[in-house]
Scaffold this active site. Structure first.
Site, short mmCIF file in Angstrom:
data_model
loop_
_atom_site.label_atom_id
_atom_site.label_comp_id
_atom_site.label_asym_id
_atom_site.label_seq_id
_atom_site.Cartn_x
_atom_site.Cartn_y
_atom_site.Cartn_z
N CYS A 95 0.78 -1.24 0.00
CA CYS A 95 0.00 0.00 0.00
C CYS A 95 0.82 1.30 0.00
O CYS A 95 1.26 1.74 -1.05
CB CYS A 95 -0.99 -0.05 1.17
SG CYS A 95 -2.34 1.10 0.97
N ARG A 132 -12.87 6.33 -0.41
CA ARG A 132 -11.72 5.43 -0.29
C ARG A 132 -12.11 4.03 -0.75
O ARG A 132 -13.27 3.64 -0.66
CB ARG A 132 -11.24 5.37 1.18
CG ARG A 132 -10.82 6.69 1.75
CD ARG A 132 -10.33 6.55 3.19
NE ARG A 132 -9.15 5.73 3.32
CZ ARG A 132 -7.91 6.14 3.05
NH1 ARG A 132 -7.70 7.37 2.62
NH2 ARG A 132 -6.88 5.33 3.19
N HIS A 196 -3.57 -5.64 2.39
CA HIS A 196 -3.14 -5.83 3.77
C HIS A 196 -3.77 -7.15 4.22
O HIS A 196 -4.35 -7.88 3.44
CB HIS A 196 -3.69 -4.72 4.66
CG HIS A 196 -3.23 -3.35 4.32
ND1 HIS A 196 -2.07 -2.81 4.81
CD2 HIS A 196 -3.78 -2.37 3.56
CE1 HIS A 196 -1.94 -1.57 4.37
NE2 HIS A 196 -2.96 -1.27 3.61
N1 GLN Z 1 -1.95 6.96 2.08
C1 GLN Z 1 -2.34 6.00 1.18
C2 GLN Z 1 -3.78 6.05 0.72
O1 GLN Z 1 -4.70 6.26 1.49
C3 GLN Z 1 -1.91 4.65 1.69
C4 GLN Z 1 -2.80 4.02 2.72
C5 GLN Z 1 -2.35 2.66 3.16
O2 GLN Z 1 -1.15 2.35 3.21
N2 GLN Z 1 -3.31 1.83 3.56
O3 GLN Z 1 -3.97 5.86 -0.46
#
Ligand code: GLN
Length: 241
Positions: A95, A132, A196
């Site tokens: 990520c 998101r 993840h």
């Molecule tokens: N900051 C990044 C995003 O929100 C990565 C987030 C993460 O590592 N889960 O896209």
């Protein structure tokens, strides 16, 4: 005793949704087979690592703020990282780290966090904090010419573009962008992914793909890894896929 040397980047800064579990799984699956796992952490202020000294480099996920904190530190190692990648050292990037190996990450307020620019992809967040890509995700990847279902959990605002060699095809979830057909980035010795979970605990075949790659490269062989009892991992996979 055969061993793998693993560099664990920024353990105190990049650790989301159980990413550390990936290190635990690598150690466990190596030790169960009588191999030694040497795990060396590196974070800001530590002695600079020589990336070429390692068999595997792992770097986890982090929110925008953490990415901003460490980007400058990471970029100073660009030459050593590039050399290690060219030499075949395996990189597993989750990520936030996935994003930092590309050209840049543009956050929700349009601030640019520079990337290592090792790969041509780039990531931009949508200008809406509530938008998101969140939830369980299943992709289909090809590991040593075998199609494998990979299971994980994604939570990212960043939308990653310009991927020529994705890690997998999205079966359910979002992937590189909202509703994308592709997830992550893959080249022989680099897997960069939004998954993840921790990724490796849910995907023993992927763990063993990485372990085999690293042992074969280091000891110049074509090892057949002793099978492990993956009953619980497989039960978890049945639930999630
Ligand atoms: N900051 C990044 C995003 O929100 C990565 C987030 C993460 O590592 N889960 O896209």
């Amino acid at each position: 005793m055969k061993e793998l040397k693993i560099l664990y980047l920024y353990p105190d800064i990049l650790e989301l949704y159980g990413d550390y579990g990936n290190i635990q799984i690598l150690r466990y699956r190596l030790q169960q087979r009588g191999f030694k796992a040497i795990i060396e952490p590196y974070s800001i202020g530590d002695t600079p690592p020589n990336f070429n000294d390692y068999d595997l480099v792992f770097s986890g996920g982090g929110a925008d703020q953490e990415q901003g904190i460490l980007a400058k530190d990471l970029i100073q190692y660009k030459i050593s990282i590039q050399e290690a990648i060219n030499n075949g050292v395996f990189f597993l990037l989750i990520c936030g780290s996935y994003q930092l190996f590309g050209k840049y990450y543009k956050d929700v307020d349009s601030n640019i966090i520079p990337g290592l620019e090792i790969f041509d992809y780039y990531t931009e967040a949508i200008n809406d904090r509530k938008k998101r890509c969140i939830g369980n995700i299943v992709i289909e990847a090809e590991l040593n010419d075998k199609k494998v279902k990979i299971i994980g959990f994604e939570n990212h605002g960043g939308q990653t573009y310009n991927i020529s060699t994705p890690f997998g095809k999205v079966l359910s979830g979002n992937g590189n962008q909202f509703g994308a057909s592709n997830e992550g980035f893959f080249q022989k010795n680099v897997i960069a992914t939004y998954l993840h979970g921790p990724l490796l605990s849910k995907n023993p075949q992927l763990s063993d793909y990485i372990i085999k790659y690293c042992l074969d490269r280091k000891y110049n062989e074509d090892i057949v890894l002793e099978p492990l009892d993956d009953e619980f991992e497989n039960k978890a996979r049945e639930q999630l896929s």
